[in-house]
Design an enzyme around this catalytic site. Sequence first.
Site, PDB file in Angstrom:
ATOM      1  N   SER A  36       0.815  -1.217   0.000  1.00  0.00           N
ATOM      2  CA  SER A  36       0.000   0.000   0.000  1.00  0.00           C
ATOM      3  C   SER A  36       0.845   1.263   0.000  1.00  0.00           C
ATOM      4  O   SER A  36       0.327   2.351   0.267  1.00  0.00           O
ATOM      5  CB  SER A  36      -0.939   0.004   1.222  1.00  0.00           C
ATOM      6  OG  SER A  36      -1.894  -1.023   1.127  1.00  0.00           O
ATOM      7  N   GLY A  37       2.139   1.145  -0.266  1.00  0.00           N
ATOM      8  CA  GLY A  37       3.007   2.307  -0.291  1.00  0.00           C
ATOM      9  C   GLY A  37       3.951   2.385   0.886  1.00  0.00           C
ATOM     10  O   GLY A  37       4.483   3.463   1.175  1.00  0.00           O
ATOM     11  N   HIS A  92       3.393  -3.147   9.977  1.00  0.00           N
ATOM     12  CA  HIS A  92       2.129  -3.485   9.328  1.00  0.00           C
ATOM     13  C   HIS A  92       1.024  -3.667  10.377  1.00  0.00           C
ATOM     14  O   HIS A  92      -0.067  -4.155  10.062  1.00  0.00           O
ATOM     15  CB  HIS A  92       2.261  -4.760   8.487  1.00  0.00           C
ATOM     16  CG  HIS A  92       3.013  -4.559   7.206  1.00  0.00           C
ATOM     17  ND1 HIS A  92       2.813  -3.464   6.401  1.00  0.00           N
ATOM     18  CD2 HIS A  92       3.955  -5.318   6.584  1.00  0.00           C
ATOM     19  CE1 HIS A  92       3.604  -3.550   5.337  1.00  0.00           C
ATOM     20  NE2 HIS A  92       4.297  -4.651   5.423  1.00  0.00           N
ATOM     21  N   ARG A 111      -4.370   2.498   0.212  1.00  0.00           N
ATOM     22  CA  ARG A 111      -4.443   2.302  -1.234  1.00  0.00           C
ATOM     23  C   ARG A 111      -5.763   1.627  -1.542  1.00  0.00           C
ATOM     24  O   ARG A 111      -6.312   0.897  -0.696  1.00  0.00           O
ATOM     25  CB  ARG A 111      -3.276   1.419  -1.683  1.00  0.00           C
ATOM     26  CG  ARG A 111      -3.128   1.272  -3.190  1.00  0.00           C
ATOM     27  CD  ARG A 111      -1.956   0.355  -3.502  1.00  0.00           C
ATOM     28  NE  ARG A 111      -1.700   0.279  -4.944  1.00  0.00           N
ATOM     29  CZ  ARG A 111      -0.830  -0.558  -5.495  1.00  0.00           C
ATOM     30  NH1 ARG A 111      -0.126  -1.385  -4.738  1.00  0.00           N
ATOM     31  NH2 ARG A 111      -0.661  -0.558  -6.804  1.00  0.00           N
ATOM     32  N   PRO A 113      -8.192  -0.993  -2.086  1.00  0.00           N
ATOM     33  CA  PRO A 113      -7.956  -2.393  -1.733  1.00  0.00           C
ATOM     34  C   PRO A 113      -7.798  -3.335  -2.927  1.00  0.00           C
ATOM     35  O   PRO A 113      -7.011  -4.292  -2.856  1.00  0.00           O
ATOM     36  CB  PRO A 113      -9.190  -2.757  -0.896  1.00  0.00           C
ATOM     37  CG  PRO A 113      -9.601  -1.453  -0.281  1.00  0.00           C
ATOM     38  CD  PRO A 113      -9.342  -0.425  -1.346  1.00  0.00           C
ATOM     39  N   ALA A 117      -4.565  -5.668  -3.576  1.00  0.00           N
ATOM     40  CA  ALA A 117      -4.667  -7.120  -3.692  1.00  0.00           C
ATOM     41  C   ALA A 117      -3.963  -7.630  -4.952  1.00  0.00           C
ATOM     42  O   ALA A 117      -3.338  -8.707  -4.929  1.00  0.00           O
ATOM     43  CB  ALA A 117      -6.137  -7.541  -3.703  1.00  0.00           C
ATOM     44  N   VAL A 118      -4.039  -6.885  -6.036  1.00  0.00           N
ATOM     45  CA  VAL A 118      -3.335  -7.285  -7.261  1.00  0.00           C
ATOM     46  C   VAL A 118      -1.825  -7.279  -7.025  1.00  0.00           C
ATOM     47  O   VAL A 118      -1.111  -8.221  -7.380  1.00  0.00           O
ATOM     48  CB  VAL A 118      -3.712  -6.359  -8.432  1.00  0.00           C
ATOM     49  CG1 VAL A 118      -2.826  -6.637  -9.644  1.00  0.00           C
ATOM     50  CG2 VAL A 118      -5.177  -6.553  -8.804  1.00  0.00           C
TER      51      VAL A 118
END
Length: 294
Positions: A36-37, A92, A111, A113, A117-118
């Site tokens: 997510s960055g 996390h 980000r 979702p 997930a990808v």
Amino acid sequence: MPDAPMRYRSPDEDSARWQGFAVRPGDIVISTRSKSGTTWMQMICALLVLRTPDLPAPLTELSPWLDWLAEPADEVYGRLAAQRHRRFIKTHTPLDGVPADPRVHYIVVARHPLDMAVSLHHQGANLDRSRLAELTGQPEGPEPDQPPPPVEQALVRWIDADPDPRTELDSLPGVMWHLRDAWARRHRPNVHLVHYDDLSADLTGQMHHLAELLDLDPPGPDLVEAATFDRMRARADRLAPDPAGVFKDRRAFFRNGRSGQGSALLDDATRARYRARAAALAPPDLLGWLHRDG
């Protein structure tokens, strides 16, 4: 008396390691879901704190993942204790699992979702699971080299899965658990929510805004350039979060995932099913911000 922090455990992580860690005033805790960055925000903080694109050590040494079981806790604590600069620490763990301190800044990066997930699916194919099992003392899966399912199929499974969010934080319920908690804290002066798409759209503006929030000097163009995707990928040997050698290819960690890629892989019915699930897991104002709905 404040509630005790929630404990989150998986085969690779244990948030209880935060309980043995002494924070300092000014510490920056970067709390994200996977893909997510996280590394992007670590690099931004490194550049804002250290003021040079030529970092003095690999990013994982400067900003260790505190709750990762692949590194002994005492080694991580010792490395952070020895740092004289302002510290920026990766986790996390959701904020309800991290000790709350008004002298510490907490940055939560979100980000979309489906895009997360990808990217998580592609990262799974880049992991050396034998090495990871060795480091964490966990048994290997029965068929570690079995090829993953196609990304479209994996994404549908991810949308429909319903695990306990406290044990599978990278699931859809886990993502929403993490962000829902951060969203409820967003008005606190030391809690800062950042959207991945905003970093993509206006890196200069976002870095200037973060510098102001963290009471740091604004970045020059050289520091902003050093935080771009292309520059970070070119320096994957020093920036990829891989101190223990669990990636097959460090450059592949910096995959060029585009915003909207997850939704584009779904048909209309599955996209509607995702929206219904998300609506059951998070409040409308959070979802509007997260999904960029206007």
